[in-house]
Design an enzyme around this catalytic site. Structure first.
Site, PDB file in Angstrom:
ATOM      1  N   ASP A  45       1.304  -1.553  -0.385  1.00 59.23           N
ATOM      2  CA  ASP A  45      -0.133   0.047  -0.090  1.00 59.23           C
ATOM      3  C   ASP A  45       0.829   0.828  -0.373  1.00 59.23           C
ATOM      4  OD1 ASP A  45       0.825  -0.151   2.479  1.00 59.23           O
ATOM      5  OD2 ASP A  45      -0.972   0.376   3.546  1.00 59.23           O
ATOM      6  N   ASP A  84      -1.171  -5.897  -0.699  1.00 58.23           N
ATOM      7  CA  ASP A  84      -1.403  -5.060   0.441  1.00 58.23           C
ATOM      8  C   ASP A  84      -3.245  -5.001   0.795  1.00 58.23           C
ATOM      9  OD1 ASP A  84       0.322  -4.377   3.013  1.00 58.23           O
ATOM     10  OD2 ASP A  84       1.537  -3.238   2.068  1.00 58.23           O
ATOM     11  N   LYS A 113      -1.879  -9.046   2.432  1.00 54.86           N
ATOM     12  CA  LYS A 113      -1.354  -8.903   4.288  1.00 54.86           C
ATOM     13  C   LYS A 113      -1.745  -7.793   4.949  1.00 54.86           C
ATOM     14  CE  LYS A 113       2.833  -5.736   3.660  1.00 54.86           C
ATOM     15  NZ  LYS A 113       2.202  -5.056   5.186  1.00 54.86           N
ATOM     16  N   GLU A 181       8.394  -4.578  11.308  1.00 54.72           N
ATOM     17  CA  GLU A 181       9.179  -3.219  10.042  1.00 54.72           C
ATOM     18  C   GLU A 181       9.623  -2.465  11.987  1.00 54.72           C
ATOM     19  OE1 GLU A 181       6.569  -1.488   7.428  1.00 54.72           O
ATOM     20  OE2 GLU A 181       8.139   0.144   7.940  1.00 54.72           O
TER      21      GLU A 181
HETATM   22  O1  KIV Z   1       3.426  -1.495   1.887  1.00 61.64           O
HETATM   23  C1  KIV Z   1       4.607  -1.595   1.370  1.00 61.64           C
HETATM   24  O2  KIV Z   1       5.767  -1.629   1.164  1.00 61.64           O
HETATM   25  C2  KIV Z   1       5.115  -2.458   2.924  1.00 61.64           C
HETATM   26  C3  KIV Z   1       6.296  -2.687   2.458  1.00 61.64           C
HETATM   27  C4  KIV Z   1       7.180  -1.463   3.311  1.00 61.64           C
HETATM   28  C5  KIV Z   1       6.606  -4.579   3.837  1.00 61.64           C
HETATM   29  O3  KIV Z   1       4.638  -2.546   4.038  1.00 61.64           O
END
Ligand code: KIV
Length: 264
Positions: A45, A84, A113, A181
């Site tokens: 995202d 995501d 995710k 993270e």
């Molecule tokens: O959205 C994203 O790029 C992420 C990564 C940094 C893990 O969640």
């Protein structure tokens, strides 16, 4: 050719084979990273910032993300594609989470995710029960920036215990991996040792099972000051700037197009 599966990632952890995940938001990078052997492509995202120009990940929607997920899935052959789940697409109810995740799998993703630990464990379990593989994400979860009061390292001091609980809850709920993270390296190491599923670090030191980077960070395309954990393997921003300026000045001077670049 079959794609990398959750089983393969479990085997990587078992055999202590470290692996990588890269973000991708379009067809060109998807095919390039796939052909380069990156086993997991995350349609993050972070597209909110890097594709749509927002200053946080909060505004991006499922409808914004679906065509990007679809492009990345269409353009890769071997990598697992993880979508995501945007802010607001899974927090309000389990049924809204199922509805959003289903759309991503129909668009071509193999997994989704979600940000959060213990508090979203039930949702994670419902998705897994419905046949949707889930990657967890704890530590600095950007969708909670307003709770954290900025993009700060998480898990220091008393917060460490909660992150252990979060990781355990996600594992028990059936998540197949967890992104860690911006947390202290030692905490990431202990969490990695305490769970049977792969941990994927970003700003979490060298002892996680895998590492993820935003591709524009990896190649030095993102402008401005970079977080401590970002390593630029290339200075693409400078290279592109030079190419663009050279093109403009060649056109201005009449040097381009020359005979070699024109039809008879
Ligand atoms: O959205 C994203 O790029 C992420 C990564 C940094 C893990 O969640």
């Amino acid at each position: 050719m079959t794609r990398i599966s959750v089983r393969d990632l479990a085997d990587f952890k078992q055999s202590k084979k470290r692996f990588t995940m890269l973000t991708s938001y379009d067809s060109l990078t998807s095919s390039l990273f796939d052909e380069s052997g990156i086993p997991v492509l995350l349609v993050g995202d972070s597209a909110a910032n890097l594709v749509f120009g927002y200053d946080s990940t909060l505004p991006v929607t499922v409808e914004d993300m679906l065509p990007i997920v679809s492009a990345v899935a269409r353009s890769s052959k071997t990598a697992m594609v993880v979508a995501d789940m945007p802010f607001g697409s899974y927090q309000t109810s389990t049924s809204s989470a199922l509805e959003s995740a289903t759309k991503f799998l129909k668009a071509g993703a193999q997994a989704v995710k979600l940000e959060g630990g213990q508090r979203i464990a039930e949702t994670v379990n419902s998705l897994v029960e419905a046949g949707i593989p889930v990657m967890g994400h704890i530590g600095l979860t950007p969708q909670s920036v307003n709770v954290f009061g900025g993009y700060k390292v998480q898990g220091r001091g008393e917060q460490a215990e909660q992150l252990h609980l979060d990781a355990k809850s996600l594992e028990e709920a059936g998540a197949f991996s967890i992104v860690l993270e911006a947390i202290p390296s030692e905490l990431a190491k202990q969490i990695t040792l305490s769970v049977s599923i792969p941990t994927i670090g970003i700003g979490a030191g060298s002892d996680t099972d895998a590492q993820v980077m935003v591709w524009q960070d990896l190649v030095g395309l993102t402008p401005g000051p970079k977080p401590k954990f970002v390593k630029n393997y290339l200075n693409l921003r400078q290279e592109i700037e030079k190419a663009v300026k050279d093109f403009s000045s060649d056109v201005a001077s009449g040097k381009y197009p020359d005979k070699d670049h024109s039809y008879e």
